[in-house]
Design an enzyme around this catalytic site. Structure first.
Site, PDB file in Angstrom:
ATOM      1  N   GLU A 144       0.820  -1.222   0.000  1.00 35.58           N
ATOM      2  CA  GLU A 144       0.000   0.000   0.000  1.00 35.58           C
ATOM      3  C   GLU A 144       0.849   1.266   0.000  1.00 35.58           C
ATOM      4  OE1 GLU A 144      -2.669  -0.412   3.300  1.00 35.58           O
ATOM      5  OE2 GLU A 144      -3.944  -1.852   2.278  1.00 35.58           O
ATOM      6  N   GLU A 315      -6.702  -7.402  -0.987  1.00 35.73           N
ATOM      7  CA  GLU A 315      -7.297  -7.445   0.350  1.00 35.73           C
ATOM      8  C   GLU A 315      -8.768  -7.080   0.224  1.00 35.73           C
ATOM      9  OE1 GLU A 315      -5.126  -5.008   3.137  1.00 35.73           O
ATOM     10  OE2 GLU A 315      -3.177  -5.774   2.516  1.00 35.73           O
ATOM     11  N   TRP A 323     -10.115   0.750  11.537  1.00 33.15           N
ATOM     12  CA  TRP A 323      -9.420   2.023  11.329  1.00 33.15           C
ATOM     13  C   TRP A 323     -10.317   3.173  10.896  1.00 33.15           C
ATOM     14  CZ3 TRP A 323     -10.568   2.825   6.324  1.00 33.15           C
ATOM     15  CH2 TRP A 323     -10.682   1.705   5.475  1.00 33.15           C
TER      16      TRP A 323
END
Ligand SMILES: [Zn+2]
Ligand SMILES: [Zn+2]
Ligand SMILES: [Zn+2]
Lengths: 633, 633, 633
Positions: A144, A315, A323
């Site tokens: 990421e 993912e 989060w």
């Protein structure tokens, strides 16, 4: 190629004697892929040169031996403490001038030469050791890029590298001064090494200075990634992937993607609705447990472009995450719906994140396919259902879309560097455009501004601040319809105003003589209904006016098939404009119930219902949070 | 013991020749106590070792001679400039890395050894000089620990002390790595001196890292306070008090209280409503000039626990303050009501803050019993009325409560370290629980999780993230009703997820399989009415379901008397749940008018009307802002 | 003197061969003045001592030769990079302790001696070279002092200079300690060099410390400006001007103005509505494209006072700007209306900003009279219309106002240093007062608290925290009506509470015994209608009560003509109070339609319609965004 499922797994988090059972359970759940290794540096090399590969050898053998294909990640998103101690100045520095400390992840500056060497070294060692391992079927570089606002760093390393980058780009400091208009406030430089990073200035820095720093920062990511790609390719034939994060626009994903074999992205529909979507409270409440109906599809189509046709979900959210500001659970069915929506858009593989919820550390409240105690979480059954369904369905394939939307990272940076209004950005406009197309029932390609457009019946290019000569040429030769604007073609490549002034649409006699940003409680009413929000451009010229504002100003002008739209339509107006254009080129549009979306593959039409209630369309009933497909005739 | 009144006074602010008249006026107003000295260091020791005690000797003699008992404060909340120049690194450092400069108060880091020595030294000198003075009837340590966000410091001194604390706690770095799950993102450490403070990380630090820093920081306050206590005790038999500040949860008040003789707190009802209460605009407008009806009582009952039965109000708001976003004046009667509410909850003494409004410096807009010009402020008459009423009433006493609420500081830190939702914290939940009990007309004990629970008919333990073995044992043996949850028993002591998973309620077959946080405009409807807000846990297991959500999920499960509640009820739902439980154990509940509260002492029932309009209840009429008591039968 | 128009021009931004045509076009547009040079340092002195004046000589000759009068600006708002490299510590430091970097403008600290020398040097050189040039008809010092929050700097240079300033002001440190009440929290100092700047303290710094730093910072601006004025005067007879920015109150504009010949300000009505006006959403939507109806006039009347009668608009917004949160275009007519409103208030000259929109750098989205491509922007025609109208109208003149409003910068700083409420400041109150007078149709003088008040029939002095002896004397002798309060006369000059307590109104037996700030959703109802918002003072004393609150407290008290108002009236209540006072002294008031304003000159009455719809008043029809004048009889 059959569609496949996978999962993210962290053998280093679990007792070694549990790995074999986990591997068997994965296979039993219908999973083909398992991603490992991407945060394990401290276990692979606990101190410099002290390599501990036995556990990873074992994990690969156990997982691979059970029949799983492995995606091996380079661990460079989480350099261990000893790397920091060796390179204390490798930390990125935030915009306020503070080093961003060790203790979480992504704690490095892309410009730090020492860290780039460490990254190259660990990648080379992994590639050498596992490059020919038969179970390693793919590689992931880092993790990421750009997540947690990590693309741009205000460190010394970045400053020096930026100065070099500027020298390369402009060759002469006078050229740079001229390009930026530095005469404006006596901002002229004598040498490149006088140029600082554009933070902490008294009022806003010069816009091309900001834009240059964004371009530079993006290039640093490309270089960082390419180093790893080169090392891996030297030792492995397996495809190389990066997992991009949703709504990260700080670097050029196409440019990174050019070095990859497959693009992937990390899809967290409910987290993104909570933390990175502009929408009304009503919209957010309606889609609280499903995610926005267009956010995922936008990224699917984007990463199909980034991956040059090949793309994955690396993912996939399976349940509540940890989060976002609020972290509700998905409606039953969504873990299946999200996967199928990805497949409908051409994904080869969808990997759920993660196999088993970790009971410790920052993501312990992030659901997995299994609970921390090993019991199946709700998503497991949906995963298995998808696996069964995959088996019965035709291969991966992508339909030939009639419609393309041009999305450009440089324009995102241009908007950021020169916003002119407080409550919007380029991505928001692009998503609004995409939403209009989707609500009309269309299958869409997202393409880069460097991509060919011939073959499309309709192309949308909103907000593309600069139209370069190549695109101008392609538009001039285009025989479909194009809808440009707002804010398209109004700037040079250096973010100044071109003379003659934009929008620079081939054949169209139109000039934006004046433009304005508008606060949320105001709007520009259109003749015959509808309205523009946020943004409005006053167009002059002899081009044909095909739509007007209520007080008679041009809202859309055209020359042949090339249309220029002078404002930012609200959702219903945008839909109406899109449908009108489609009918002119005989693209069939649909009147979809609220929350229903449609996507075609070569063989099937998929009905995807994001609504919290069932609907019926075209004779098909689709339950809440359900996806249904029918063969295309 | 008769209830008493007192006042805070700063002789150093006023001409010496005014002290005697002030003392006589205090006595005439019915005051018994006067607190002095706590900010006077620059007048006691203008430069190092240059002690100037004559004025304080004189002040004590004047006040004491007039018949007042004196609380003498240590002046360590305001070290003078020379102390800073001697110890330039004693300043606390804020979370952004900036030293918090001299020029107001509380400008010290609890971990600075040099400042701890100075604090010990000045305390010893004061204790020696005044420890046997007959007028010194109590001591106050420092002033409002933790006020202005001063518990946690990110200084070098704190970093080094934190590393030592970690070494003491974990003994081995591997043990710490395992306890924290540092393998997660390669966050493993080789030595304790590699561990930094958890600020300025790229994304959130590891939750147990945050929790450990909170525990450490709390321990530093305990140690700092104990040093002063030890010095004072060596030279004085007078009781030692600290004045805690409202809604400060950054350190363990029970642990500090264990070293004290009496707990006290500083009660600013109107300021707290403005600056530290989550409530609707309507609620805040209704109680604008009275304060929230439950906020003060919550703290009263809390500090009765912290003081092991003995507690005071050290500072009672008498009129408008200066430090809240908005600073309206109290309704007539509130200065009396607040004092009587404290007495009804068992306070021995209520001290108004301050005697005379200072005409200068930061608090010049903070009202006193007298105006700056010496004229009586509105609160003076109310103070005198309370003094008269005290004289006619029975002694200090505390009723035996049927109901207890467990409140725990470690849980507050656990919630902060792992919030999982954006708009709540542990205190908010505890106050909501308390409000439900109060609206039911109950007299409540607040207790620590280490306190015995036998003897109570009903115990509430919301949000207690970790249930240790002792509490587990007490619950197993408990023969009353307990209402645990939400978020109770879901974590280990190190803030990870236990296996088997919580809630860990004795005998109850229930597991939280999934949990979610919910934004403000959404809710979980309950079967038969009511709703959960903010938070919801999906419960599995064979335990008896005594309340369900509208879609059939368990809302409350139980085994015997032990109930587990899976969500955060809105106020009316919470009241309904409490009443239902009470009726099962034959605790009488009341249907109180809006804004009326009730509290029993052994001899009387007090009716306290926070509403801005009169009400009638149980045949008693209570005016707006009035308190009425009747003898209990 | 005839009214004149001018424009801001940057010859260094354009090819030299375009200057002559630009000059001719300016003259043709009816412009008399052109301002140049104020950001051109890097072109005048590209490296130290390397002067390049030829281009400026040429520009002056070209513009002046075409018949334009030139305002020459000193370039000190934009020191080039080499000046920074010579004086690396000359940057201002922000309140968080971060240097404010090069790359935009105003990157200097007013206290830096080295930069003051550079500023003196470049000013002297310019003054010498051009002081006698016949085309230089005026000078501008620097540019927009204080813009971008640049008055206060937290640098070392500022700290040392502040210590010197304190030593000068107080002479003895004990005197300063007493004046500030530093005994309060042991904040006493032993020497002036111990006194730090009042940032980054743990809780708020002492209010007189904050006030002193504001006074010091203002004085630094005065000194900085005076250095330039002295250099220019030594070599030129042309008038010296500074261009102040709207709603900047961080330094004393009267004090700077005392050294100038003419005051000017930069008027951006639409930008200011968006970024610096407290108003309801409805108000902001109604006046989105016109600006607030009173904001400009307030500044006009203020700068007439600052300029001792002589004042200009140096920068007049002509179209959308780039720097506000939202940047809509003005209604047609506003560029003319704004100019005429300024003339009606006595402006000698209005300069539009800028001649031609720059296609590059930070302000490229800021409209000019011409577009970047040289085509006339919409404002050009309005500018020409104004030029024609000027020619036909009588000379500059200012009517003798019946009404004065006292506005004081020291009070602004006192409010900031001791706000006592979260959502207001002194400027907001002053504008509310002014709005009431304007809505009553009055022509107003704004005056400093040092200005004579005799001759006025009505004087308003809201929020003037301190009434000095001179003003007290003037009030005592005043034979008109005065409306003081709220918050007037309540403090000493050092921001403490005087004894006896305020409001210190001659002859009036009134004391503010208690005061309160009130949140937005609450109010104090007045007897007979109307209400106070934000602020309320409880008045005691035997003075005559002329208006009460609904619950019987004094709202306005008076002694003779001196009235004291105890709260902050809402707009309609303020209007009603003003009208009542006016009728008592036979000042005629008007019942103006919403959005219409009136201003008299000696010869004409101007009707200025800010509303988006036409209105009719007094037999005159005024279109939306139009201004109409009629001769006074
Ligand atoms: Zn194998
Ligand atoms: Zn004595
Ligand atoms: Zn000439």
């Amino acid at each position: 190629m059959k569609r496949t499922l996978g999962v993210c797994y962290y053998p280093e988090h679990w007792p070694m004697d549990q790995w074999a059972q986990d591997a068997r359970d994965m296979v039993a759940a219908g999973l083909s892929w398992v991603r490992i290794g991407e945060f394990a540096w401290s276990r692979l090399e606990p101190s410099e040169g002290d390599f501990q590969f036995e556990w990873l050898d074992q994990a690969i053998e156990t997982l691979g031996g059970a029949g799983l294909k492995i995606i091996l990640g380079t661990p460079t998103a989480t350099p261990p403490k000893w790397v920091l101690e060796k390179h204390p100045d490798m930390l990125a520095v935030d915009e306020q001038g503070q080093p961003r400390k060790f203790g979480s992840r992504r704690h490095y500056c892309f410009s730090h030469e020492g860290y780039k060497s460490e990254s190259r070294r660990i990648t080379r060692i992994l590639a050498k050791r596992y490059g020919k391992n038969p179970h390693i079927a793919a590689w992931q570089t880092d993790n990421e890029y750009g997540c947690h606002d990590t693309t741009r760093s205000y460190s010394n390393a970045a400053r020096v590298a930026f100065q070099d980058w500027l020298a390369q780009r402009y060759q002469s400091i006078d050229a740079m001064n001229r390009a930026w208009g530095n005469v404006f406030w006596s901002m002229e430089y004598d040498t490149f090494d006088q140029v600082d990073l554009p933070n902490l200035t008294v009022t806003e820095p010069n816009h091309p200075h900001m834009l240059a720093f964004r371009r530079f920062s993006s290039d640093q990511v490309v270089v960082f990634n390419r180093i790893q790609v080169d090392e891996i390719r030297a030792h492995s034939d397996a495809p190389i992937i990066h997992n991009y994060m949703g709504r990260v626009t700080d670097f050029d994903h196409y440019a990174v993607g050019a070095d990859l074999d497959i693009a992937s992205w990390d899809s967290y529909p409910i987290g993104f609705l909570s933390d990175r979507l502009e929408a009304s409270d009503e919209h957010k409440a309606r889609y609280l447990r499903q995610g926005d109906p267009d956010m995922q599809a936008f990224h699917h189509d984007l990463y199909r472009a980034v991956g040059k046709g090949r793309w994955w979900i690396m993912e996939q959210q399976p349940g509540p995450v940890n989060w976002a500001p609020y972290n509700p659970a998905p409606l039953n069915g969504m873990a299946r719906l999200w996967a199928w929506e990805a497949f409908a858009h051409g994904a080869e593989t969808v990997c759920y994140f993660r196999w088993r919820q970790a009971p410790f550390a920052q993501e312990q409240m992030h659901a997995g396919l299994k609970r921390p105690d090993g019991v199946d979480a709700p998503a497991m059954a949906e995963c298995k259902q998808v696996a069964d369904e995959i088996a019965q369905l035709s291969d991966v394939g992508t339909v030939s879309a009639d419609v393309a939307l041009i999305f450009d990272y440089h324009s995102c940076w241009a908007w950021e560097s020169q916003p002119q209004g407080a409550d919007f950005d380029m991505f928001r406009l692009a998503l609004a455009s995409y939403r209009a197309l989707r609500r009309a029932g269309l299958s869409v390609d997202i393409i880069s501004p460097n991509h060919a457009i011939d073959g499309y019946k309709l192309v949308l290019a909103p907000g593309l601040m600069h139209i370069n000569d190549n695109l101008h040429q392609r538009l001039a030769e285009f025989d479909g319809l194009a809808l440009l604007g707002p804010r398209t073609g109004l700037k040079t490549d250096e973010l100044s105003i071109p003379i003659p002034m934009g929008p620079n649409v081939p054949m169209l006699d139109a000039t934006v003589s004046l433009l304005e940003s508008i606060p949320p409680n105001s709007a520009i009413a259109l003749d015959g209904g509808g309205q523009f929000l946020h943004w409005f451009e006053h167009l002059e010229g002899q081009g044909e006016v095909v739509r007007k504002t209520r007080d008679g100003k041009p809202a859309i002008m055209r020359a042949g098939g090339l249309h220029y739209m002078a404002g930012w339509p609200d959702d219903d107006t945008y839909l109406d404009i899109v449908k009108t254009l489609c009918s002119a080129v005989e693209i069939e549009t649909l009147n979809l119930p609220d929350g229903l979306r449609v996507r075609d593959t070569p063989s099937h039409r998929f009905y995807i219902n994001y609504a919290p209630e069932p609907c019926e369309f075209d004779g098909v009933r689709i339950n809440a949070a359900d996806v249904v497909w029918v063969e295309r005739v």
